[in-house]
Design a protein around this motif. Structure first.
Motif, PDB file in Angstrom:
ATOM      1  N   VAL A 194     -46.377  21.501  -2.838  1.00 46.94           N
ATOM      2  CA  VAL A 194     -46.678  20.259  -3.554  1.00 46.94           C
ATOM      3  C   VAL A 194     -45.394  19.591  -4.021  1.00 46.94           C
ATOM      4  O   VAL A 194     -45.223  18.366  -3.897  1.00 46.94           O
ATOM      5  N   PHE A 195     -44.475  20.386  -4.539  1.00 43.91           N
ATOM      6  CA  PHE A 195     -43.270  19.830  -5.172  1.00 43.91           C
ATOM      7  C   PHE A 195     -42.098  19.674  -4.203  1.00 43.91           C
ATOM      8  O   PHE A 195     -41.006  19.271  -4.607  1.00 43.91           O
ATOM      9  N   THR A 196     -42.333  19.984  -2.953  1.00 45.18           N
ATOM     10  CA  THR A 196     -41.274  19.795  -1.955  1.00 45.18           C
ATOM     11  C   THR A 196     -41.523  18.583  -1.077  1.00 45.18           C
ATOM     12  O   THR A 196     -40.721  18.277  -0.194  1.00 45.18           O
ATOM     13  N   LEU A 198     -42.864  14.454  -1.377  1.00 44.06           N
ATOM     14  CA  LEU A 198     -43.235  13.343  -2.250  1.00 44.06           C
ATOM     15  C   LEU A 198     -44.674  12.896  -2.021  1.00 44.06           C
ATOM     16  O   LEU A 198     -45.383  12.546  -2.961  1.00 44.06           O
ATOM     17  N   ASN A 200     -47.115  14.766  -1.047  1.00 44.97           N
ATOM     18  CA  ASN A 200     -48.001  15.771  -1.652  1.00 44.97           C
ATOM     19  C   ASN A 200     -48.078  15.609  -3.173  1.00 44.97           C
ATOM     20  O   ASN A 200     -49.124  15.854  -3.782  1.00 44.97           O
ATOM     21  N   ILE A 201     -46.964  15.239  -3.797  1.00 43.18           N
ATOM     22  CA  ILE A 201     -46.965  15.004  -5.252  1.00 43.18           C
ATOM     23  C   ILE A 201     -47.943  13.890  -5.591  1.00 43.18           C
ATOM     24  O   ILE A 201     -48.735  13.999  -6.532  1.00 43.18           O
ATOM     25  N   ASP A 202     -47.894  12.808  -4.794  1.00 43.23           N
ATOM     26  CA  ASP A 202     -48.815  11.685  -5.027  1.00 43.23           C
ATOM     27  C   ASP A 202     -50.257  12.109  -4.783  1.00 43.23           C
ATOM     28  O   ASP A 202     -51.142  11.849  -5.597  1.00 43.23           O
ATOM     29  N   ILE A 205     -50.884  15.631  -7.418  1.00 48.41           N
ATOM     30  CA  ILE A 205     -50.690  15.429  -8.868  1.00 48.41           C
ATOM     31  C   ILE A 205     -51.348  14.126  -9.324  1.00 48.41           C
ATOM     32  O   ILE A 205     -52.070  14.093 -10.324  1.00 48.41           O
ATOM     33  N   TYR A 206     -51.104  13.046  -8.576  1.00 43.57           N
ATOM     34  CA  TYR A 206     -51.575  11.724  -9.005  1.00 43.57           C
ATOM     35  C   TYR A 206     -52.875  11.288  -8.323  1.00 43.57           C
ATOM     36  O   TYR A 206     -53.344  10.168  -8.577  1.00 43.57           O
ATOM     37  N   SER A 306     -49.696   7.871 -16.620  1.00 36.71           N
ATOM     38  CA  SER A 306     -49.753   8.866 -15.545  1.00 36.71           C
ATOM     39  C   SER A 306     -51.170   9.188 -15.060  1.00 36.71           C
ATOM     40  O   SER A 306     -51.380   9.404 -13.866  1.00 36.71           O
TER      41      SER A 306
END
Length: 692
Positions: A194-196, A198, A200-202, A205-206, A306
């Motif tokens: 997830v954190f590797t 961008l 996946n972060i969207d 996480i978002y 957020s």
């Protein structure tokens, strides 16, 4: 206008969105007018109300699940997991602080487990992150403040152990289930992935909010100047498709729907208040006990940017308004007042009731909001209660049917607990004998006190069993502070209860000396003879006042006696004085001071007293006191400068008074009652402001 769906959707969204700025201004004006500000105790109660309304439906299996497609969310009687998450998240600092402050660590631990349980069954990420931030903050705060290295190491290790155990249990929760479902849906194998990436972060996480924001921003940029200025509304027609979905990032949702002008109008006053706070914070520095509000306000700002569902959520925005305004107004000239509550039976005629009125008249209402709870709102002194005081009529039920009476009074007690539990900064049972007042005072505040107006050694004739039973029933050991009105009453009770010594203090009754002098100048129709005039003012109650002693005195000496007051033994005294022209029973006088002013001596022949109000009234009007009760406080000793102490034996009493009249050379001492009242006020304010 031609499309009813668009019209209806825009109108509903308009009212829902714009609820926040209107309520924010409303609360600001309400608090600025110095109404009761909604304090942290209310916010904590609101939080636990939400928790109860989530847990009970879960137990009864009637709770809502606001997710589909495999995700789980127990939100109790509520509809939206996101809205509830926002509310719980911004209240988290207050609740974590409250749980940590509970002295009983077992109860604290149970409540903490309950908190964690609810947060994880809701199934959303926001409250979990909020809890983590709060725990880290309070641990760091404690470590920075504490100078004990060993304690700090133990706390750090304990925190690591608790977090490790918690991570094992998380796999059984809705929160973990939803993370797994979401990851499977997105095709993400590991949380590290997830954190590797961008994207996946969207996505994870978002929940695609960033992508949706970019698309909506492109449409906004291409829109007309009018749309940029006043917004595109809440329904956007994109390629003949009506899009009503929000980004769920509050600042952007307001901007795109209402335009630049609407955005400024919507957030303008909020930004103004925050700006004022920053300036005041920069000038004045950190103020004690505001860090919880600061942390919560920062969470409000972060959540709105957020995960949304805060300013644009009617229910969540109410809580946000209160928190931000509580913080900002603490830094303005507006002063948050301490809340005090006093408990009494009623305000009928009596020394204790008069003393209570004098106390209420000596409170600084610029610093304190005061409530007076009466078992029954009756009595002649009701009209003398200061206008600033809120009077609650508890209306204790006295139904003859014990079952009905118990049911009604227990219901009242439960309602009082729900509404007022620890809601006050100070509570006081002013009438010692009131069982209700004793119970409620300990419920209303941890900083509680008991006023003791009598010397119970004499009330119960030194019967230790009866004295102890009286104070066991009132749970004297549970009080934070005990106030006596005389040194003698305090010293005698400490003999039976040695453990109350450190929390006992003597503060005798207040007196309004200027009012007494003014009222004493009223002219009377009654005339004084050439004889020495003795005046008694008080309750006509033979059991404690022993007025028969002064009647016997007047029958045996060439003096006049005026008895002022009312009570259960009035008829008895009328028979005793029949045929004696030198003894007058004048009845109750709301203004007894002209009679006191005419007197040569003020007489009191009681078996016992706390600290009689009449002593101070006599001293103010420069009258000598003849009394059977030797009472003193920190400022006044009757025997030394203000009168004579005589025997309670009737034969000795007559001879002693005869000798006083013959050889009276006492010079009265001047007393500065303004100075004494101020000293008493300072002592009381220390107790009012004490943090327990």
């Amino acid at each position: 206008i031609n499309n009813t769906f668009i019209l209806k959707t825009n109108l509903i969204s308009l009212f829902k969105f714009w609820y926040f700025p209107f309520e924010f201004i409303f609360f600001y004006l309400l608090f600025k007018n110095k109404k009761d500000i909604i304090d942290k105790n209310v916010l904590i109660k609101i939080f636990f109300s939400y928790l109860i309304l989530i847990i009970i439906p879960l137990i009864l299996n009637i709770n809502f699940n606001s997710y589909l497609e495999g995700k789980k969310s127990a939100v109790g009687v509520f509809y939206s997991a996101n809205d509830i998450s926002s509310i719980i998240s911004i209240l988290m600092p207050f609740v974590v602080h409250f749980i940590l402050s509970i002295k009983n660590k077992i109860i604290s631990f149970i409540m903490f487990l309950l908190l964690i349980f609810v947060i994880f069954i809701i199934g959303t990420k926001t409250p979990v992150i909020s809890l983590f931030i709060c725990i880290v903050y309070f641990i760091l705060k404690y470590i920075i403040k504490s100078k004990n290295l060993l304690k700090n190491v133990i706390i750090i290790i304990s925190s690591i152990v608790v977090i490790s155990l918690g991570s094992i249990l998380i796999s059984k929760t809705n929160f973990y289930n939803n993370l797994s479902v979401h990851m499977n849906y997105l095709g993400i194998d590991s949380i590290v992935d997830v954190f590797t990436d961008l994207d996946n972060i969207d996505r994870f996480i978002y929940s695609d909010r960033i992508s949706f924001l970019q698309n909506k921003n492109k449409h906004y940029i291409k829109s007309s100047v009018i749309n940029k200025t006043i917004g595109e509304g809440y329904v956007i027609n994109i390629d003949n498709f009506l899009n009503t979905k929000l980004i769920e990032l509050d600042y952007y949702d307001v901007l795109y729907s209402n335009g630049i002008f609407g955005f400024i109008l919507y957030y303008g006053f909020l930004f103004y208040v925050i700006f004022k706070f920053i300036i005041k914070f920069y000038k004045d520095g950190y103020k004690k006990n505001t860090d919880i509000y600061i942390l919560s306000s920062l969470l409000i700002i972060a959540i709105a940017s957020s995960s949304g569902h805060l300013f644009t959520s009617v229910s969540a925005s109410v809580i946000a308004c209160v928190i931000v305004l509580n913080l900002s107004l603490k830094y303005e000239n507006f002063k948050v007042k301490k809340k005090l509550i006093f408990f009494a039976n009623d305000l009928r005629l009596g020394g204790i009731e008069k003393a209570l009125i004098n106390l209420l008249n000596n409170i600084d209402y610029n610093n304190y909001n005061v409530t007076l709870l009466l078992e029954h709102k009756t009595g002649e002194f009701i009209l003398d209660v200061p206008n600033n005081v809120v009077i609650i009529d508890y209306n204790l039920n006295n139904n003859k049917n014990i079952i009905i009476r118990k049911f009604i009074n227990i219901s009242k007690r439960i309602l009082f607990i729900l509404k007022y539990y620890n809601s006050y900064d100070f509570s006081c049972c002013y009438t010692t004998y009131s069982l209700l007042g004793n119970t409620l005072a300990k419920i209303a505040s941890k900083n509680n006190c008991l006023y003791i107006h009598s010397n119970y050694k004499y009330v119960y004739k030194s019967d230790e069993k009866k004295i102890k039973k009286f104070f066991v029933d009132r749970k004297i050991n549970k009080y934070n502070k005990i106030i006596f009105v005389s040194n003698e009453a305090m010293q005698d009770l400490i003999k039976y209860y040695k453990n109350i010594k450190d929390k006992s203090i003597v503060i005798s009754n207040f007196i309004n000396n200027k009012e007494i002098i003014k009222l004493s100048n009223k002219k009377l129709n009654i005339k004084k003879t050439s004889k020495k005039l003795f005046v008694f003012v008080g309750r006509l109650d033979e059991e404690s006042k022993k007025i028969t002693r002064q009647i016997s005195l007047a029958k045996n000496l060439d003096i006049d006696l005026w008895i002022i007051g009312d009570g259960p033994d009035k008829a008895y005294y009328e028979k005793l004085i029949s045929g004696f022209n030198n003894i007058k029973l004048l009845g109750f006088k709301k203004n007894p001071y002209p009679y006191i002013k005419m007197a040569d001596y003020i007489i009191l022949t009681s078996d016992y007293e706390g600290y009689p109000v009449i002593y101070n009234e006599a001293i103010i009007l420069n009258k000598k006191i003849i009394t059977t009760v030797n009472i003193s406080d920190e400022y006044i000793n009757i025997k030394s400068n203000f009168g004579y102490i005589i025997s309670k034996d009737e034969k000795k009493l007559v001879n002693e008074v005869k000798d006083i009249l013959k050889n009276d050379k006492l010079k009265l001492k001047n007393v500065d009652f303004d100075y004494i009242n101020n000293l008493k006020k300072l002592e009381l304010e220390k107790i009012f402001n004490e943090v327990v």
